[in-house]
Scaffold this motif. Structure first.
Motif, PDB file in Angstrom:
ATOM      1  N   ARG A   6      12.755   7.090 -57.637  1.00  0.00           N
ATOM      2  CA  ARG A   6      13.167   5.703 -57.445  1.00  0.00           C
ATOM      3  C   ARG A   6      14.074   5.257 -58.591  1.00  0.00           C
ATOM      4  O   ARG A   6      14.093   5.857 -59.675  1.00  0.00           O
ATOM      5  N   LEU A   7      14.809   4.185 -58.320  1.00  0.00           N
ATOM      6  CA  LEU A   7      15.670   3.564 -59.317  1.00  0.00           C
ATOM      7  C   LEU A   7      14.873   2.528 -60.090  1.00  0.00           C
ATOM      8  O   LEU A   7      14.154   1.724 -59.490  1.00  0.00           O
ATOM      9  N   TYR A  28      15.119   7.396 -73.305  1.00  0.00           N
ATOM     10  CA  TYR A  28      15.426   6.463 -72.223  1.00  0.00           C
ATOM     11  C   TYR A  28      14.238   5.579 -71.837  1.00  0.00           C
ATOM     12  O   TYR A  28      14.338   4.785 -70.901  1.00  0.00           O
ATOM     13  N   VAL A  29      13.119   5.713 -72.556  1.00  0.00           N
ATOM     14  CA  VAL A  29      11.928   4.931 -72.237  1.00  0.00           C
ATOM     15  C   VAL A  29      11.315   4.394 -73.526  1.00  0.00           C
ATOM     16  O   VAL A  29      11.699   4.781 -74.627  1.00  0.00           O
ATOM     17  N   TYR A  30      10.365   3.483 -73.368  1.00  0.00           N
ATOM     18  CA  TYR A  30       9.519   3.109 -74.493  1.00  0.00           C
ATOM     19  C   TYR A  30       8.085   3.024 -73.987  1.00  0.00           C
ATOM     20  O   TYR A  30       7.826   2.756 -72.802  1.00  0.00           O
ATOM     21  N   PRO A  41      18.894   1.647 -67.346  1.00  0.00           N
ATOM     22  CA  PRO A  41      18.892   1.892 -65.902  1.00  0.00           C
ATOM     23  C   PRO A  41      18.849   3.400 -65.657  1.00  0.00           C
ATOM     24  O   PRO A  41      19.616   4.159 -66.260  1.00  0.00           O
ATOM     25  N   CYS A  42      17.958   3.840 -64.799  1.00  0.00           N
ATOM     26  CA  CYS A  42      17.826   5.276 -64.580  1.00  0.00           C
ATOM     27  C   CYS A  42      17.143   5.564 -63.254  1.00  0.00           C
ATOM     28  O   CYS A  42      16.537   4.684 -62.632  1.00  0.00           O
ATOM     29  N   VAL A  43      17.283   6.812 -62.823  1.00  0.00           N
ATOM     30  CA  VAL A  43      16.547   7.307 -61.663  1.00  0.00           C
ATOM     31  C   VAL A  43      15.364   8.105 -62.194  1.00  0.00           C
ATOM     32  O   VAL A  43      15.534   9.017 -63.014  1.00  0.00           O
ATOM     33  N   VAL A  44      14.161   7.750 -61.731  1.00  0.00           N
ATOM     34  CA  VAL A  44      12.939   8.384 -62.219  1.00  0.00           C
ATOM     35  C   VAL A  44      12.348   9.251 -61.116  1.00  0.00           C
ATOM     36  O   VAL A  44      12.209   8.812 -59.965  1.00  0.00           O
ATOM     37  N   THR A  45      12.019  10.481 -61.475  1.00  0.00           N
ATOM     38  CA  THR A  45      11.331  11.383 -60.555  1.00  0.00           C
ATOM     39  C   THR A  45       9.957  11.694 -61.128  1.00  0.00           C
ATOM     40  O   THR A  45       9.840  12.119 -62.278  1.00  0.00           O
ATOM     41  N   LEU A  56      21.524   6.332 -65.672  1.00  0.00           N
ATOM     42  CA  LEU A  56      22.697   6.006 -64.865  1.00  0.00           C
ATOM     43  C   LEU A  56      23.910   5.719 -65.729  1.00  0.00           C
ATOM     44  O   LEU A  56      25.038   5.795 -65.269  1.00  0.00           O
ATOM     45  N   GLU A  57      23.709   5.353 -66.967  1.00  0.00           N
ATOM     46  CA  GLU A  57      24.817   5.112 -67.892  1.00  0.00           C
ATOM     47  C   GLU A  57      24.357   5.557 -69.259  1.00  0.00           C
ATOM     48  O   GLU A  57      23.248   5.236 -69.673  1.00  0.00           O
TER      49      GLU A  57
END
Length: 235
Positions: A6-7, A28-30, A41-45, A56-57
């Motif tokens: 999901r985004l 990319y996380v905290y 902003p990212c796509v997480v699997t 995403l950027e």
């Protein structure tokens, strides 16, 4: 468990509980307790108990020696906390700014830098196990920014603004007569002889960000600057 994809947006909860992430994905996380939030902003699997992140950027990840433009957020007893347009908040120690040991009974940090001030600095130390440390020592241009204009672009576009061996930046400087400092973190400090030239530089940089991967970009920048100078009666 089926794979979930999901985004997510910055600040959004990705997962709660014990999950495994690649070392690279931690930028990319905290994490707060057992909760994992998106920093960009990212796509997480998510599959089984593993999380994979596709940003995403690209975001700015500090490296020692990087020139950055920071925004002072707050001050503590012996240091300032500085936003460097990154998932990481930087630290600027009072002794680094003062050039001598900090004396709590004598020194008031607000006399030197206040929240809302911009500062030109370099990344002195960063290894991802602690917040990056800034320095304003070693170069007379470093320190509090008191004039000009700050604009922001995507950090991924910084190489395009600079150009190969500084070619694009030299075009903008040469055609406008402005002084420009490009931070690796996507913030750019502009100082121009007048407001019209400041606006022209801003338009040129916005063009580069918007059309970064189009052909003959340098020519487009030259034409834009020339046209804008003509329309404003500067040539």
């Amino acid at each position: 468990m089926a794979e979930q994809r999901r985004l997510v947006l910055p600040g959004e909860l990705i997962a709660r509980g014990e999950y495994k992430l690649n070392q690279r994905d931690y930028m990319y996380v905290y994490v707060e307790g057992d909760k994992i939030y998106a920093a960009v902003p990212c796509v997480v699997t998510i599959k089984e108990k593993e999380i994979h992140i596709i940003p995403l950027e690209s975001v700015y990840i500090p490296k020692p020696g990087d020139l950055v433009i920071g925004l002072v957020e707050t001050f503590m007893l012996t240091h300032w906390e500085v936003d460097i347009n990154s998932p990481y908040t930087a630290v600027l120690h009072a002794s680094n700014v003062l050039g001598r040991p900090f004396i709590p009974s004598k020194d008031n940090l607000k006399d030197y830098l206040s929240p809302g001030d911009y500062v030109l600095a370099k990344i002195e130390v960063f290894d991802r196990t602690r917040d990056p440390v800034l320095t304003v020592r070693g170069d007379k241009k470093l320190g509090r920014i008191t004039e000009g204009k700050i604009i922001e672009i995507k950090p991924s576009r910084v190489p395009k603004v600079i150009g190969r061996k500084g070619s694009m930046l030299n075009i903008i400087k040469g055609d406008t007569g402005c002084d420009i400092e490009v931070g690796a973190n996507g913030r750019i400090w502009i100082r121009c002889p007048n407001k019209d030239l400041e606006d022209i530089v801003t338009l040129a940089i916005n063009l580069i960000e918007r059309e970064a991967f189009t052909p003959k970009l340098a020519e487009k920048v030259r034409v834009l600057i020339a046209d804008e100078k003509h329309e404003r009666g500067l040539i």
